[in-house]
Enzyme design. Structure first.
Site, mmCIF file in Angstrom:
data_model
loop_
_atom_site.group_PDB
_atom_site.id
_atom_site.type_symbol
_atom_site.label_atom_id
_atom_site.label_comp_id
_atom_site.label_asym_id
_atom_site.label_seq_id
_atom_site.Cartn_x
_atom_site.Cartn_y
_atom_site.Cartn_z
ATOM 1 N N CYS A 8 0.850 -1.191 0.000
ATOM 2 C CA CYS A 8 0.000 0.000 0.000
ATOM 3 C C CYS A 8 0.885 1.239 0.000
ATOM 4 O O CYS A 8 2.102 1.133 -0.199
ATOM 5 C CB CYS A 8 -0.994 -0.010 1.162
ATOM 6 S SG CYS A 8 -0.246 0.073 2.803
ATOM 7 N N ASN A 11 2.305 1.502 4.206
ATOM 8 C CA ASN A 11 2.645 0.263 4.931
ATOM 9 C C ASN A 11 2.435 0.407 6.443
ATOM 10 O O ASN A 11 3.139 -0.207 7.242
ATOM 11 C CB ASN A 11 4.098 -0.189 4.622
ATOM 12 C CG ASN A 11 4.423 -1.625 5.033
ATOM 13 O OD1 ASN A 11 5.557 -1.930 5.375
ATOM 14 N ND2 ASN A 11 3.452 -2.520 5.019
ATOM 15 N N CYS A 13 -1.259 1.041 7.419
ATOM 16 C CA CYS A 13 -2.705 0.765 7.601
ATOM 17 C C CYS A 13 -3.143 -0.514 6.885
ATOM 18 O O CYS A 13 -3.388 -1.538 7.519
ATOM 19 C CB CYS A 13 -3.540 1.947 7.113
ATOM 20 S SG CYS A 13 -3.311 3.459 8.085
ATOM 21 N N ARG A 14 -3.271 -0.456 5.546
ATOM 22 C CA ARG A 14 -3.907 -1.566 4.834
ATOM 23 C C ARG A 14 -3.010 -2.774 4.609
ATOM 24 O O ARG A 14 -3.429 -3.916 4.854
ATOM 25 C CB ARG A 14 -4.435 -1.070 3.469
ATOM 26 C CG ARG A 14 -5.568 -0.082 3.565
ATOM 27 C CD ARG A 14 -5.794 0.641 2.254
ATOM 28 N NE ARG A 14 -4.645 1.470 1.909
ATOM 29 C CZ ARG A 14 -4.480 2.094 0.759
ATOM 30 N NH1 ARG A 14 -5.407 1.975 -0.183
ATOM 31 N NH2 ARG A 14 -3.406 2.834 0.544
ATOM 32 N N SER A 15 -1.779 -2.571 4.122
ATOM 33 C CA SER A 15 -0.966 -3.755 3.798
ATOM 34 C C SER A 15 -0.501 -4.527 5.036
ATOM 35 O O SER A 15 -0.473 -5.767 4.981
ATOM 36 C CB SER A 15 0.191 -3.425 2.841
ATOM 37 O OG SER A 15 1.091 -2.515 3.397
ATOM 38 N N ASP A 123 -8.740 3.640 1.981
ATOM 39 C CA ASP A 123 -7.609 3.866 2.878
ATOM 40 C C ASP A 123 -8.111 4.461 4.201
ATOM 41 O O ASP A 123 -8.530 5.623 4.245
ATOM 42 C CB ASP A 123 -6.616 4.821 2.203
ATOM 43 C CG ASP A 123 -5.307 4.890 2.964
ATOM 44 O OD1 ASP A 123 -5.292 4.503 4.147
ATOM 45 O OD2 ASP A 123 -4.304 5.325 2.372
HETATM 46 P P1 4NP Z 1 -1.757 2.956 3.997
HETATM 47 O O1 4NP Z 1 -2.335 4.384 4.497
HETATM 48 O O2 4NP Z 1 -1.219 3.210 2.614
HETATM 49 O O3 4NP Z 1 -2.947 2.064 4.005
HETATM 50 O O4 4NP Z 1 -0.679 2.549 4.995
HETATM 51 C C1 4NP Z 1 -1.565 5.546 4.611
HETATM 52 C C2 4NP Z 1 -0.645 5.675 5.628
HETATM 53 C C3 4NP Z 1 0.071 6.857 5.770
HETATM 54 C C4 4NP Z 1 -0.138 7.896 4.890
HETATM 55 C C5 4NP Z 1 -1.076 7.775 3.863
HETATM 56 C C6 4NP Z 1 -1.781 6.596 3.734
HETATM 57 N N1 4NP Z 1 0.580 9.119 5.066
HETATM 58 O O5 4NP Z 1 0.237 10.104 4.354
HETATM 59 O O6 4NP Z 1 1.489 9.174 5.902
#
Ligand code: 4NP
Length: 153
Positions: A8, A11, A13-15, A123
């Site tokens: 994702c 790395n 939240c989702r993955s 997300d």
């Molecule tokens: P992920 O979500 O891609 O599911 O881990 C996010 C985590 C952090 C950020 C954006 C999306 N960020 O902007 O830091």
């Protein structure tokens, strides 16, 4: 050995949620010595970080271990190492193509394309809805394990 990598943007939240959920499924089917699971980010923003507290909370709610989840960035070499490289949304898949230099390779997938939803995993970093994401990631992981069973049998 079959190697599965979830990807994702951050790395956190989702993955990592998918990594923990899929590892749990693999363990319950007694396949831990045959299928290895990892996750990575397309960005460098959270290298070395633990998962988001919302991801940790939802894994705890469903009694799934969050052991060993640490943020890292996808590398070009991951393309050789992994048999299934699974993005959470369309932009992840595009970024995977760019980092690996392997556009449109069949081992690079979008998770919910394996289900009837055929859409991006929302997300929860932005939506705040970790439950919705958990349910969709769970469906996707079940479908992915079925695909692996079909392809490897
Ligand atoms: P992920 O979500 O891609 O599911 O881990 C996010 C985590 C952090 C950020 C954006 C999306 N960020 O902007 O830091």
């Amino acid at each position: 050995m079959i190697n599965v990598l979830f990807v994702c943007l951050g790395n956190i939240c989702r993955s990592p949620m998918a990594e923990a959920l899929f590892r749990d499924l693999v363990k319950k089917e007694d396949l831990a010595d045959q299928i290895k699971v990892d996750s990575a980010a397309t960005s460098s923003w959270h290298i070395g970080s633990a998962p988001h507290k919302g991801t940790l909370a939802i894994l705890k709610k469903y009694n799934i271990s969050a052991n060993g989840l640490v943020g890292r960035q996808l590398t070009k070499r991951d393309f050789e190492k992994f048999d299934y490289i699974v993005g959470m949304d369309e932009s992840n898949v595009k970024n995977i193509f760019e980092i690996t230099g392997k556009p449109k390779h069949p081992k690079i997938l979008r998770l919910l394309d394996l289900t009837e939803h055929k859409k991006d995993v929302p997300d929860p970093y932005y939506t705040g809805d970790f439950e919705e994401t958990y349910q969709l990631v769970s469906e996707g992981c079940i479908a992915l394990l079925e695909k692996i069973h079909t392809e490897q049998s």
